[in-house]
Design an enzyme around this catalytic site. Structure first.
Site, PDB file in Angstrom:
ATOM      1  N   LEU A   1       0.829  -1.202   0.000  1.00 24.52           N
ATOM      2  CA  LEU A   1       0.000   0.000   0.000  1.00 24.52           C
ATOM      3  C   LEU A   1       0.871   1.263   0.000  1.00 24.52           C
ATOM      4  O   LEU A   1       0.599   2.246  -0.666  1.00 24.52           O
ATOM      5  CB  LEU A   1      -0.891  -0.038   1.245  1.00 24.52           C
ATOM      6  CG  LEU A   1      -1.909   1.073   1.409  1.00 24.52           C
ATOM      7  CD1 LEU A   1      -2.782   1.182   0.189  1.00 24.52           C
ATOM      8  CD2 LEU A   1      -2.757   0.828   2.644  1.00 24.52           C
ATOM      9  N   LYS A   2       1.963   1.202   0.783  1.00 17.79           N
ATOM     10  CA  LYS A   2       2.877   2.335   0.901  1.00 17.79           C
ATOM     11  C   LYS A   2       3.357   2.829  -0.477  1.00 17.79           C
ATOM     12  O   LYS A   2       3.461   4.022  -0.710  1.00 17.79           O
ATOM     13  CB  LYS A   2       4.074   1.907   1.755  1.00 17.79           C
ATOM     14  CG  LYS A   2       5.255   2.853   1.751  1.00 17.79           C
ATOM     15  CD  LYS A   2       5.051   4.004   2.682  1.00 17.79           C
ATOM     16  CE  LYS A   2       6.267   4.934   2.654  1.00 17.79           C
ATOM     17  NZ  LYS A   2       6.013   6.152   3.393  1.00 17.79           N
ATOM     18  N   GLY A   3       3.663   1.880  -1.368  1.00 17.87           N
ATOM     19  CA  GLY A   3       4.009   2.263  -2.729  1.00 17.87           C
ATOM     20  C   GLY A   3       5.425   2.787  -2.896  1.00 17.87           C
ATOM     21  O   GLY A   3       6.305   2.486  -2.102  1.00 17.87           O
TER      22      GLY A   3
END
Lengths: 528, 245
Positions: free
Chosen positions: B125-127
């Site tokens: 999610l952090k990417g």
């Protein structure tokens, strides 16, 4: 005086009671388990440093090697302390360093002691780790002396700037320049991927990617550089790093030993954004927060992250819920209100009508709900598009909202967010923006009293009401199942999955973690 | 008309504004230096409308002026990417309307490679680089198996999960391990699943994106690839627009 809302006291009491109820099963769970990183932090507090020159490429710290070998031979359910200090107390090794050497040579033989031998090992472990906590206490006293000598920043909010070159020897002059330009807090961003390393790198490092590795030596070098510039400027410049990821407890211990002043430390960030196992996270969290409490470190929680993935209006209440949970976990671990840098952010789409009023309502809710916490106010990122002129204006409004609602720590927004890593001129223009607003609007809060039942008051109560509803669902379902179902952010994180699960161990009766035992005893004495 | 100039407030005035920093203390010499640079950039006449010192030994300038250069619109060439870059909303929309179920993506680091930085940057999610990872996409179902996954295990898991695409990142390149591992991966999927194998995507800092065919995979991503590029590629490869019609 600053602008505050008068929140419905019954709603506030209910919200805190629910947060306490939701957190309790997780706190119980945390006390029933230990992790490889907690056990390694115990050895670090007792002073074990250095790496095994043979294993890996010479990168693996002795604390990892010792914990791994203890686990192989006798398991970790009794903790690493009893077998290690039994070996020392029984004369099998002369010191911790010698234990490490025996582990390296493959000659270490560990056993879990019983009876009188157990008592002897226990005493030795408590003495060794107690000495380490003494060093943490000394660092805290030193900070208090330096703050008394140089002084705190002359006004709130404290100005928080980021440095991130990857090379500690580049970071140092940049951090000193940022402090001279007005920064009160310097954060050194970590290298991409450090949070998922299951060991803490060693030494001064020059090869980080998009950030600099958090190591004990890097901490020491940067703190010394900021002490120098604090004396020059006549104001104590604080240093921030990240106690998150798989080595959270160890990083917290190193931060305490090396006198870092603030640490990013969120109860759920690793679970949601890094897919770290929930149990691992909560166990590591509790230990790291106790260390921060002891060390007088201000924690910064990560609620701003929710709003980068979810809508800042629709999901505003998840920020409040997370702040309440972070507050509960923090207080249970002994942190005081002045140490709770609860996070929130200016992330509402500027195209939404009345977006600035909504931002003010959310910021005032946080300020009024946590009156004594040094709230951390995070700048817009999601709606910074590359239109640097529009971004500069938005940052100005962010600064105004922060000033008006009495935020405590202001992370300086860059107009080139999402374009480039900040240039020298970007940082300078950003600080000019902050200084203009702080000077121009100083004291504006005392002229600003939103009427009860008006837009701001109503919106703040709506968000608080939604937060209470969500907390009711979480207490009914349980916090871990809620996380598994994707209640926070949009990711589902089941308790039996995620990184670092294999490093979680159920404690046996008689488990000894001398650090937690000493910290808990000290806390109880304070309360009494 | 094919020749144009920048527009300030009059057609053909050629006006531009720019800002930059020079490593000199502020003063008349610094302004002269800024004008020299502006001249070499083709801004003539140039005006330094603002300057101020930054720290010690730096000056920031804002410059306005008319550029002498002309733009010939007939000579404009645009590099077309093989697939359009889509926003997360567009990716989700394409999956929803063309696939009618979630797109299943499985990721792993294979062999002895323990460096999950690459696959995590794309999937978490952090990417990476300001873009959220594939977990952020509501219509993509992501399973990240982590590090040191064996090829047979990856084949078994991908088949069981009915993965539409398998993403593998490789950092360690000792003795060309990344190439050997990738060929092994392609071979194993071909043998086990033939034509029905998932889309195979590999990435890492030492890969040459032109090697896909040679390695037996569908796509190779090099250094600096962002999650949005990967998501956009998956849509174009798995759900081409013609099929939707």
């Amino acid at each position: 005086m600053s602008a505050r809302l008068t929140l419905d006291p019954a709603l506030v009491t209910r919200a805190r009671a629910l947060a306490e109820q939701a957190a309790q099963p997780v706190i119980d769970l945390a006390t029933r388990h230990t992790t490889v990183s907690v056990e390694r932090a115990v050895l670090r507090l007792a002073g074990l440093e250095g790496t095994d020159p043979v294993t890996g490429e010479g990168e693996i710290p002795w604390v990892n090697r010792v914990v791994d070998v203890v686990r192989e031979q006798v398991g970790l359910e009794h903790g690493v302390a009893l077998p290690v200090w039994h070996a020392i107390a029984s004369g099998a090794a002369g010191s911790l360093q010698e234990i490490a050497e025996q582990v390296g040579a493959g000659t270490a033989r560990f056993a879990v002691p019983a009876g009188g031998e157990e008592e002897r090992a226990r005493e030795a472990a408590l003495a060794a780790v107690g000495a380490g906590l003494g060093r943490v206490d000394a660092a805290r006293r030193r900070r208090e002396e330096l703050v008394a000598t140089h002084g705190d920043p002359p006004r709130r909010p404290w100005i928080y700037l980021i440095v991130a070159t990857g090379d500690i020897f580049e970071d140092i002059p940049q951090a000193q320049a940022a402090a001279r330009a007005g920064a009160d807090v310097i954060a050194v961003i970590r290298s991409t991927g450090q949070s998922l390393l299951d060991y803490v790198p060693e030494g001064a490092t020059r090869t980080g990617y998009a950030g600099t590795y958090a190591t004990q030596e890097n901490f020491r070098l940067m703190r010394a550089a900021l002490d120098e510039v604090s004396a020059e400027l006549g104001r104590y410049v604080r240093l921030t790093n990240y106690a998150s990821g798989l080595c959270m407890p160890e990083i917290a211990a190193l931060a305490g030993l090396e006198r870092l002043d603030m640490m990013l430390n969120d109860a759920m960030y690793g679970i949601l954004f890094r897919d770290i196992n929930p149990i691992r996270t909560f166990v590591d969290q509790r230990f790291s927060r106790m260390v921060h409490a002891r060390a007088g470190i201000i924690i910064n929680t990560g609620e701003d992250n929710y709003l980068t993935t979810a809508d800042a209006v629709d999901e505003a209440h998840t920020v409040t819920v997370s702040q309440l949970l972070n507050e509960r976990f923090a207080r249970e671990a002994g942190l005081e209100d002045w140490q709770l840098g609860l996070g929130h952010a200016f992330e509402i789409n500027p195209a939404v009508p009345a977006s600035f009023r909504l931002e003010l309502a959310h910021a005032m809710l946080a300020r009024s709900l946590f009156p004594d916490a040094p709230l951390k106010w995070m700048p817009p990122t999601k709606h910074m598009t590359g239109d640097v002129f529009g971004g500069y204006l938005l940052d100005g409004f962010f600064n105004l909202a922060g000033m008006l609602t009495d935020q405590s720590i202001l992370l300086v927004g860059m107009m080139t967010e999402a374009v480039v890593t900040p240039w020298l001129s970007d940082r300078d223009l950003a600080l000019r923006n902050v200084r203009y607003v702080l000077d121009a609007a100083a004291g504006l809060g005392e002229d600003f009293a939103p009427p009860p039942g008006g837009f701001l008051d109503t919106r703040a109560h709506t968000v608080l009401g939604e937060a209470v509803e969500l907390l009711e669902r979480i207490t009914a379902d349980g916090l871990l199942p809620s996380i598994a179902q994707g209640t926070f952010g949009i990711t589902k994180r089941p308790a039996d999955r995620g990184k670092g699960l294999d490093g979680v161990v159920v404690k046996a009766p008689g488990h000894l973690d001398p650090a937690t035992e000493l910290m808990e005893t000290a806390l109880k004495d304070t309360v009494r | 008309m094919t020749v144009i100039r920048p527009y300030g407030d009059t057609t053909g005035d050629g006006m531009v504004q720019t800002s930059f920093t020079l490593p000199m203390p502020p003063g008349p010499r610094a302004e002269g230096a800024a004008l020299q640079l502006a001249g070499k950039m083709g801004i003539h006449p140039a005006m330094v409308v603002h300057s101020h010192g930054i720290g010690e030994g730096f000056t920031f300038f804002v410059v306005y002026g008319s550029v002498t250069h002309l733009v010939d619109t007939d000579e404009v060439e645009v590099e077309e990417r093989a697939y359009p870059l889509l926003s997360p909303t567009e990716v989700n929309g394409a999956i929803k309307t063309r696939l009618h179920r979630k797109l299943v993506v499985m990721g792993a680091c294979i062999g002895t490679d323990a460096h999950t930085v690459g696959i995590d940057a794309i999937l978490n999610l952090k990417g990476f680089a300001g873009e959220k990872g594939l977990e952020y996409y509501r219509e993509i179902d992501v399973a990240n198996l982590g590090a040191q996954v064996t090829v047979p295990e990856l084949v078994t898991r991908a088949r069981a999960a009915k993965a539409d695409a398998v993403l593998v990142s490789q950092v360690v390149t000792q003795k060309d391990a990344h190439l050997r591992n990738t060929r092994e991966l392609a071979g194993a999927f071909r043998e086990a699943m033939g034509e029905t194998r998932p889309l195979l995507v590999v990435g890492g800092p030492r890969f040459d994106p032109a090697m896909a065919r040679d390695l037996g995979v569908d796509k190779v991503f090099g250094r600096g690839t962002t999650p949005g590029e990967v998501a956009s590629y998956l849509v174009s490869a798995l759900l081409p627009e013609e099929i939707a019609a």
